[in-house]
Design a protein around this motif. Sequence first.
Motif, PDB file in Angstrom:
ATOM      1  N   ASP A 226       0.888  -1.277  -0.015  1.00  0.00           N
ATOM      2  CA  ASP A 226       0.000   0.044  -0.036  1.00  0.00           C
ATOM      3  C   ASP A 226       0.834   1.222  -0.047  1.00  0.00           C
ATOM      4  OD1 ASP A 226      -2.316  -1.428  -0.108  1.00  0.00           O
ATOM      5  OD2 ASP A 226      -2.727  -1.357   2.039  1.00  0.00           O
ATOM      6  N   ASP A 227       2.161   1.298   0.501  1.00  0.00           N
ATOM      7  CA  ASP A 227       2.667   2.441   0.799  1.00  0.00           C
ATOM      8  C   ASP A 227       3.855   2.554  -0.164  1.00  0.00           C
ATOM      9  OD1 ASP A 227       1.141   3.375   2.901  1.00  0.00           O
ATOM     10  OD2 ASP A 227       2.247   2.146   4.367  1.00  0.00           O
ATOM     11  N   VAL A 228       4.006   1.672  -1.053  1.00  0.00           N
ATOM     12  CA  VAL A 228       4.902   1.786  -2.007  1.00  0.00           C
ATOM     13  C   VAL A 228       4.689   2.257  -3.159  1.00  0.00           C
ATOM     14  CG1 VAL A 228       6.481   0.127  -3.415  1.00  0.00           C
ATOM     15  CG2 VAL A 228       5.891  -0.479  -0.961  1.00  0.00           C
ATOM     16  N   ASP A 229       5.312   3.190  -3.863  1.00  0.00           N
ATOM     17  CA  ASP A 229       4.887   3.866  -5.098  1.00  0.00           C
ATOM     18  C   ASP A 229       4.618   2.931  -6.315  1.00  0.00           C
ATOM     19  OD1 ASP A 229       5.246   5.465  -7.501  1.00  0.00           O
ATOM     20  OD2 ASP A 229       6.226   7.011  -6.391  1.00  0.00           O
ATOM     21  N   ARG A 230       3.391   3.071  -6.948  1.00  0.00           N
ATOM     22  CA  ARG A 230       2.971   2.399  -8.126  1.00  0.00           C
ATOM     23  C   ARG A 230       4.103   1.821  -9.052  1.00  0.00           C
ATOM     24  NH1 ARG A 230       0.689  -1.358 -10.090  1.00  0.00           N
ATOM     25  NH2 ARG A 230      -1.539  -1.437 -10.390  1.00  0.00           N
ATOM     26  N   LYS A 231       5.150   2.889  -9.400  1.00  0.00           N
ATOM     27  CA  LYS A 231       5.922   2.800 -10.282  1.00  0.00           C
ATOM     28  C   LYS A 231       6.897   1.557 -10.065  1.00  0.00           C
ATOM     29  CE  LYS A 231       9.639   5.826  -8.798  1.00  0.00           C
ATOM     30  NZ  LYS A 231      10.267   7.157  -8.956  1.00  0.00           N
ATOM     31  N   PHE A 232       6.837   1.072  -8.985  1.00  0.00           N
ATOM     32  CA  PHE A 232       7.764  -0.124  -8.591  1.00  0.00           C
ATOM     33  C   PHE A 232       7.149  -1.344  -8.526  1.00  0.00           C
ATOM     34  CE2 PHE A 232       9.833   3.604  -6.153  1.00  0.00           C
ATOM     35  CZ  PHE A 232      11.096   3.186  -6.794  1.00  0.00           C
ATOM     36  N   TRP A 233       5.835  -1.425  -8.644  1.00  0.00           N
ATOM     37  CA  TRP A 233       5.074  -3.008  -9.070  1.00  0.00           C
ATOM     38  C   TRP A 233       4.004  -2.803  -9.530  1.00  0.00           C
ATOM     39  CZ3 TRP A 233       0.084  -3.287  -7.137  1.00  0.00           C
ATOM     40  CH2 TRP A 233      -0.384  -2.334  -6.433  1.00  0.00           C
ATOM     41  N   ALA A 234       3.477  -3.907  -9.891  1.00  0.00           N
ATOM     42  CA  ALA A 234       2.310  -4.305 -10.633  1.00  0.00           C
ATOM     43  C   ALA A 234       1.931  -5.429 -10.326  1.00  0.00           C
ATOM     44  CB  ALA A 234       2.587  -4.263 -12.305  1.00  0.00           C
ATOM     45  N   HIS A 235       0.355  -5.829 -10.640  1.00  0.00           N
ATOM     46  CA  HIS A 235      -0.058  -7.252 -10.722  1.00  0.00           C
ATOM     47  C   HIS A 235      -0.144  -7.797 -11.878  1.00  0.00           C
ATOM     48  CE1 HIS A 235      -3.304 -10.059 -10.180  1.00  0.00           C
ATOM     49  NE2 HIS A 235      -3.061 -10.139  -8.903  1.00  0.00           N
ATOM     50  N   THR A 236      -0.198  -9.261 -11.917  1.00  0.00           N
ATOM     51  CA  THR A 236      -0.231  -9.975 -13.171  1.00  0.00           C
ATOM     52  C   THR A 236      -1.194  -9.898 -14.185  1.00  0.00           C
ATOM     53  OG1 THR A 236      -1.239 -11.740 -12.058  1.00  0.00           O
ATOM     54  CG2 THR A 236       1.273 -12.084 -12.153  1.00  0.00           C
TER      55      THR A 236
ATOM     56  N   HIS B 195      15.121   1.857  -6.191  1.00  0.00           N
ATOM     57  CA  HIS B 195      14.665   0.490  -6.341  1.00  0.00           C
ATOM     58  C   HIS B 195      13.984   0.383  -4.898  1.00  0.00           C
ATOM     59  CE1 HIS B 195      18.734   0.132  -4.208  1.00  0.00           C
ATOM     60  NE2 HIS B 195      17.987  -0.875  -3.609  1.00  0.00           N
ATOM     61  N   ILE B 196      13.417  -0.778  -4.721  1.00  0.00           N
ATOM     62  CA  ILE B 196      13.004  -1.345  -3.627  1.00  0.00           C
ATOM     63  C   ILE B 196      13.678  -2.653  -2.982  1.00  0.00           C
ATOM     64  CG2 ILE B 196      10.631  -0.196  -4.046  1.00  0.00           C
ATOM     65  CD1 ILE B 196       9.600  -3.029  -4.755  1.00  0.00           C
ATOM     66  N   VAL B 197      13.391  -2.904  -1.778  1.00  0.00           N
ATOM     67  CA  VAL B 197      14.185  -3.927  -1.249  1.00  0.00           C
ATOM     68  C   VAL B 197      13.100  -4.931  -0.500  1.00  0.00           C
ATOM     69  CG1 VAL B 197      15.517  -4.815   0.550  1.00  0.00           C
ATOM     70  CG2 VAL B 197      16.413  -2.653  -0.710  1.00  0.00           C
ATOM     71  N   VAL B 198      13.108  -6.023  -0.972  1.00  0.00           N
ATOM     72  CA  VAL B 198      12.217  -7.043  -0.526  1.00  0.00           C
ATOM     73  C   VAL B 198      12.743  -7.953   0.649  1.00  0.00           C
ATOM     74  CG1 VAL B 198      10.674  -9.030  -1.055  1.00  0.00           C
ATOM     75  CG2 VAL B 198      11.237  -7.088  -2.824  1.00  0.00           C
ATOM     76  N   THR B 199      12.010  -7.818   1.702  1.00  0.00           N
ATOM     77  CA  THR B 199      12.806  -8.782   2.989  1.00  0.00           C
ATOM     78  C   THR B 199      11.792  -9.719   3.292  1.00  0.00           C
ATOM     79  OG1 THR B 199      13.782  -6.542   3.876  1.00  0.00           O
ATOM     80  CG2 THR B 199      13.420  -8.470   5.396  1.00  0.00           C
ATOM     81  N   THR B 200      12.512 -10.819   3.435  1.00  0.00           N
ATOM     82  CA  THR B 200      11.723 -12.306   3.916  1.00  0.00           C
ATOM     83  C   THR B 200      12.499 -12.897   4.848  1.00  0.00           C
ATOM     84  OG1 THR B 200      13.212 -13.876   2.467  1.00  0.00           O
ATOM     85  CG2 THR B 200      11.286 -12.471   1.293  1.00  0.00           C
ATOM     86  N   PRO B 201      12.024 -13.831   5.469  1.00  0.00           N
ATOM     87  CA  PRO B 201      12.844 -14.716   6.589  1.00  0.00           C
ATOM     88  C   PRO B 201      14.131 -14.872   6.323  1.00  0.00           C
ATOM     89  CG  PRO B 201      10.689 -15.419   6.458  1.00  0.00           C
ATOM     90  CD  PRO B 201      10.683 -14.562   5.227  1.00  0.00           C
ATOM     91  N   LYS B 202      14.441 -15.205   5.028  1.00  0.00           N
ATOM     92  CA  LYS B 202      15.833 -15.581   4.602  1.00  0.00           C
ATOM     93  C   LYS B 202      16.639 -14.710   4.242  1.00  0.00           C
ATOM     94  CE  LYS B 202      14.212 -20.230   2.953  1.00  0.00           C
ATOM     95  NZ  LYS B 202      14.417 -21.274   1.969  1.00  0.00           N
ATOM     96  N   GLY B 203      16.193 -13.342   4.047  1.00  0.00           N
ATOM     97  CA  GLY B 203      17.087 -12.318   3.432  1.00  0.00           C
ATOM     98  C   GLY B 203      16.571 -11.071   2.870  1.00  0.00           C
ATOM     99  N   SER B 204      17.309 -10.349   2.571  1.00  0.00           N
ATOM    100  CA  SER B 204      16.734  -8.863   1.607  1.00  0.00           C
ATOM    101  C   SER B 204      17.192  -8.889   0.344  1.00  0.00           C
ATOM    102  CB  SER B 204      17.275  -7.678   2.573  1.00  0.00           C
ATOM    103  OG  SER B 204      16.458  -7.735   3.771  1.00  0.00           O
ATOM    104  N   TYR B 205      16.459  -8.481  -0.504  1.00  0.00           N
ATOM    105  CA  TYR B 205      16.594  -8.697  -2.037  1.00  0.00           C
ATOM    106  C   TYR B 205      16.483  -7.473  -2.595  1.00  0.00           C
ATOM    107  CZ  TYR B 205      16.431 -13.486  -0.508  1.00  0.00           C
ATOM    108  OH  TYR B 205      16.649 -14.746   0.204  1.00  0.00           O
TER     109      TYR B 205
END
Length: 496
Positions: free
Chosen positions: A204-214, A332-342
């Motif tokens: 919700d708080d991420v700029d739309r230019k960084f993501w899309a839905h399939t 860019h954006i950083v995706v964080t999961t239990p295994k790390g950040s990407y």
Amino acid sequence: MSDLSTFPNSLEALEARLRQDLAWLELPAKSWVPPRLVDGQGVVDIVIIGAGMAGLVASAMLKRLGVANHVVLDKAPAGSEGPWVTFARMRTLRSPKQLTGPAMGLPALTFRAYYEALHGRNAWIALDRAPRQTWMDYLVWYRRVLDLPVRNGVTVEAIRPRADGLLDIVCRHDGRTETAIARHVVLATGRDGLGGPFVPPIADDVDRKFWAHTADEIDFAALRGKRVGVVGAGASAMDNAATALEAGAARLDLFVRRTDLPRINKFTGIGSQGVVHGFAGLPDDWKWRFLDYAMRSQTPPPRPSVLRVSAFPQAHLHLASPINRLQKEGDHIVVTTPKGSYPVDFLIFGTGFKVDLTNRPELGPVASHIRLWRDRFPVPADMRNDELETSPDLGDAFEFLEAEPGACPALARIHCFNFPATLSHGKLTGDIPAISEGADRLARGIVRALFVADRERHFADLQAFDTPELLGDEWADDETTTLSDLSAERTSTRNA
């Protein structure tokens, strides 16, 4: 053994065969629904919204049953209806090539007949699955050869109940607003027909230019040389990941919550005519049990779709990796999961769809009255399921039911022939395998409703019908015969 030379070897020959089949079956049936006028304006018996596969076969089935006065509306240009050449990004269909789909039991209308007429029997044998564009071409041919009443470039803005029991269909076409009057409406609006794409709140708080839905339009060419992330393990997630890689993505990270990819397509394993025709007859708790189990098991992506992604060395699979955090850092954006950040330059959500009536402005006048399953079904505590709970509770002809009886009778004339109907009717509205059976159930229900509503007119026609079968000259009454003559005849016969 059949002589293959007798099979149609061109579209012209196939269409001649189809015309002959229809003639032998006396199809389509003669038009029988009495016309209506309201203030000088003709009333359309049925408006079908959506000219994808479901809308086309619904139209074909209504025409077959003699309901000629209907129209199919689609906002897309001709040839672009449905997902096949827009946001569907697989190379081929996921369904086996031999499924008869919208053919309505007519061999000459099947995809196989179409493909063999164009390419020959050997090409059919060599074909693995239907290429996506070829399937779209088949649907275009299907529409043309059946002469279905489709209007393109029309957006339905509102469905409004009228005081006289009819429905106003407010449309936008070529920059103009126009209103049709209809007796029934069919929503053949696909996977997201009662809502829209589901994206987790974390975006919700991420700029739309960084993501899309399939389901969005995505400029894959712009992803060349970029780091791309994809969320999800379904077929659409895999297809979008592959499309990004084929467009030249420098790195692809696929994030999956599960500890392994789903491997077994449960519903395919029990597919049968029993499921097709029997699911709607299950008690509610059993409908829920079947679908909740299948959804929790999840449908695996097709093997070719996974191999299409894994063939790229720059593709990386991250299992047991739900997204805990999304954060913008510079460009860019950083995706964080239990295994790390990407770090990723663009993120694609393959997270499915949701029912959200507030997201469908055309349903605004009636949405608050539509009964959902959660409104009347006691959901088992161990089987909570948001998608099922928000599914519409539908009648025998896919019609909406009222949350409060009597509050919106018009719902009985609005039919939900799209994917969210699955819990009420089974998988008859969103997939190729049983779409003809679904359209048959829909059309017969509407035909029944139209006839019942017009019973006075049909009874008057019954009374007024005066075309004689017998003309009176077939066998004359023997007026000279008397009772005494008959008695004498019997006496003579006995004496003889």
